[in-house]
Write a protein that holds these residues in place. Structure first.
Motif, PDB file in Angstrom:
ATOM      1  N   LEU A  71       0.819  -1.196   0.000  1.00 48.01           N
ATOM      2  CA  LEU A  71       0.000   0.000   0.000  1.00 48.01           C
ATOM      3  C   LEU A  71       0.857   1.250   0.000  1.00 48.01           C
ATOM      4  N   SER A  72       0.217   2.334  -0.343  1.00 48.12           N
ATOM      5  CA  SER A  72       0.873   3.637  -0.379  1.00 48.12           C
ATOM      6  C   SER A  72       0.502   4.391   0.891  1.00 48.12           C
ATOM      7  N   LEU A  73       1.486   4.979   1.538  1.00 44.92           N
ATOM      8  CA  LEU A  73       1.286   5.735   2.776  1.00 44.92           C
ATOM      9  C   LEU A  73       1.620   7.195   2.514  1.00 44.92           C
ATOM     10  N   PRO A  93       4.063  10.485  -1.122  1.00 47.46           N
ATOM     11  CA  PRO A  93       3.668   9.135  -0.715  1.00 47.46           C
ATOM     12  C   PRO A  93       4.874   8.196  -0.661  1.00 47.46           C
ATOM     13  N   VAL A  94       4.805   7.232   0.238  1.00 51.13           N
ATOM     14  CA  VAL A  94       5.833   6.208   0.393  1.00 51.13           C
ATOM     15  C   VAL A  94       5.173   4.862   0.121  1.00 51.13           C
ATOM     16  N   GLU A  95       5.805   4.053  -0.720  1.00 53.43           N
ATOM     17  CA  GLU A  95       5.271   2.730  -1.033  1.00 53.43           C
ATOM     18  C   GLU A  95       5.750   1.730   0.018  1.00 53.43           C
ATOM     19  N   LEU A  96       4.805   1.085   0.653  1.00 51.24           N
ATOM     20  CA  LEU A  96       5.107   0.047   1.643  1.00 51.24           C
ATOM     21  C   LEU A  96       4.765  -1.293   0.996  1.00 51.24           C
ATOM     22  N   ASN A  97       5.779  -2.126   0.768  1.00 48.54           N
ATOM     23  CA  ASN A  97       5.590  -3.367   0.029  1.00 48.54           C
ATOM     24  C   ASN A  97       5.481  -4.613   0.895  1.00 48.54           C
ATOM     25  N   HIS A  98       5.682  -4.441   2.199  1.00 48.40           N
ATOM     26  CA  HIS A  98       5.685  -5.611   3.083  1.00 48.40           C
ATOM     27  C   HIS A  98       4.928  -5.278   4.370  1.00 48.40           C
ATOM     28  N   ALA A 120       8.121   5.511   8.697  1.00 47.03           N
ATOM     29  CA  ALA A 120       7.409   6.671   9.224  1.00 47.03           C
ATOM     30  C   ALA A 120       8.180   7.956   8.932  1.00 47.03           C
ATOM     31  N   SER A 121       9.476   7.927   9.196  1.00 51.36           N
ATOM     32  CA  SER A 121      10.318   9.096   8.954  1.00 51.36           C
ATOM     33  C   SER A 121      10.318   9.476   7.478  1.00 51.36           C
ATOM     34  N   GLU A 122      10.412   8.477   6.603  1.00 54.72           N
ATOM     35  CA  GLU A 122      10.403   8.725   5.160  1.00 54.72           C
ATOM     36  C   GLU A 122       9.090   9.379   4.720  1.00 54.72           C
ATOM     37  N   ALA A 123       7.980   9.030   5.392  1.00 54.51           N
ATOM     38  CA  ALA A 123       6.667   9.588   5.070  1.00 54.51           C
ATOM     39  C   ALA A 123       6.420  10.927   5.768  1.00 54.51           C
ATOM     40  N   GLY A 124       7.325  11.331   6.668  1.00 52.42           N
ATOM     41  CA  GLY A 124       7.162  12.601   7.369  1.00 52.42           C
ATOM     42  C   GLY A 124       6.540  12.490   8.746  1.00 52.42           C
ATOM     43  N   GLY A 182      11.043  -7.635   9.669  1.00 47.91           N
ATOM     44  CA  GLY A 182      11.049  -7.517   8.220  1.00 47.91           C
ATOM     45  C   GLY A 182       9.807  -6.875   7.621  1.00 47.91           C
ATOM     46  N   PHE A 183       8.955  -6.257   8.451  1.00 44.91           N
ATOM     47  CA  PHE A 183       7.736  -5.618   7.958  1.00 44.91           C
ATOM     48  C   PHE A 183       7.874  -4.104   7.938  1.00 44.91           C
ATOM     49  N   ASP A 184       7.254  -3.484   6.928  1.00 43.32           N
ATOM     50  CA  ASP A 184       7.185  -2.015   6.877  1.00 43.32           C
ATOM     51  C   ASP A 184       6.150  -1.506   7.873  1.00 43.32           C
ATOM     52  N   ALA A 185       5.105  -2.285   8.075  1.00 41.92           N
ATOM     53  CA  ALA A 185       4.023  -1.931   9.003  1.00 41.92           C
ATOM     54  C   ALA A 185       3.265  -3.200   9.360  1.00 41.92           C
ATOM     55  N   ILE A 186       2.506  -3.113  10.442  1.00 44.83           N
ATOM     56  CA  ILE A 186       1.583  -4.172  10.839  1.00 44.83           C
ATOM     57  C   ILE A 186       0.222  -3.506  11.000  1.00 44.83           C
TER      58      ILE A 186
END
Length: 125
Positions: free
Chosen positions: A14-16, A23-28, A45-49, A102-106
């Motif tokens: 998803l895109s955050l 926007p930052v692409e989260l692939n995992h 989070a930091s990359e997305a601001g 190994g996850f970008d988000a949960i």
């Protein structure tokens, strides 16, 4: 939202976007019905601001399988978008889950329930 099964786990892409940042692409992104809270990796989070706000947030413990715990930072954030759908406010936990798991988000049940999302494994390839 594209969802795939990886190692028997539902993983989303998803895109955050936060406020007016790019926007930052989260692939995992793990969709975890066993997790009470939604957690965003601190680097993503930091990359997305999204930054730590000492006055509006607080340290909290995230508990996993077997009762293991890790410190995260919990705070209310405003105007966060997932795949171009903006949520006006949401309490999120920030932690080092990319390095640990190994996850970008949960995405936890707090997010799934609040926004009425359902997961149909019959439709996931």
């Amino acid at each position: 939202m594209h969802i795939r099964i990886e190692n028997q786990l539902p993983i989303a892409e998803l895109s955050l976007q936060y406020l007016n940042h790019e926007p930052v692409e989260l692939n995992h992104v793990l969709i975890d019905t066993g997790s009470a809270a939604t957690v965003l990796d601190t680097d993503c989070a930091s990359e997305a601001g999204v930054m730590f706000h000492v006055l509006s947030g607080k340290p909290a413990k995230m508990y996993g399988v077997g009762g293991q715990s890790e410190w995260v930072y919990q705070q209310l954030i405003h105007d966060i978008s997932f795949n171009h759908v903006t949520f006006p406010s949401f309490t999120i936990q920030l932690g080092d889950i990319q390095g640990q798991y190994g996850f970008d988000a949960i995405l936890g049940t707090d997010f799934l329930k609040r926004y009425g999302l359902t997961l149909d494994f019959g439709l996931i390839s």
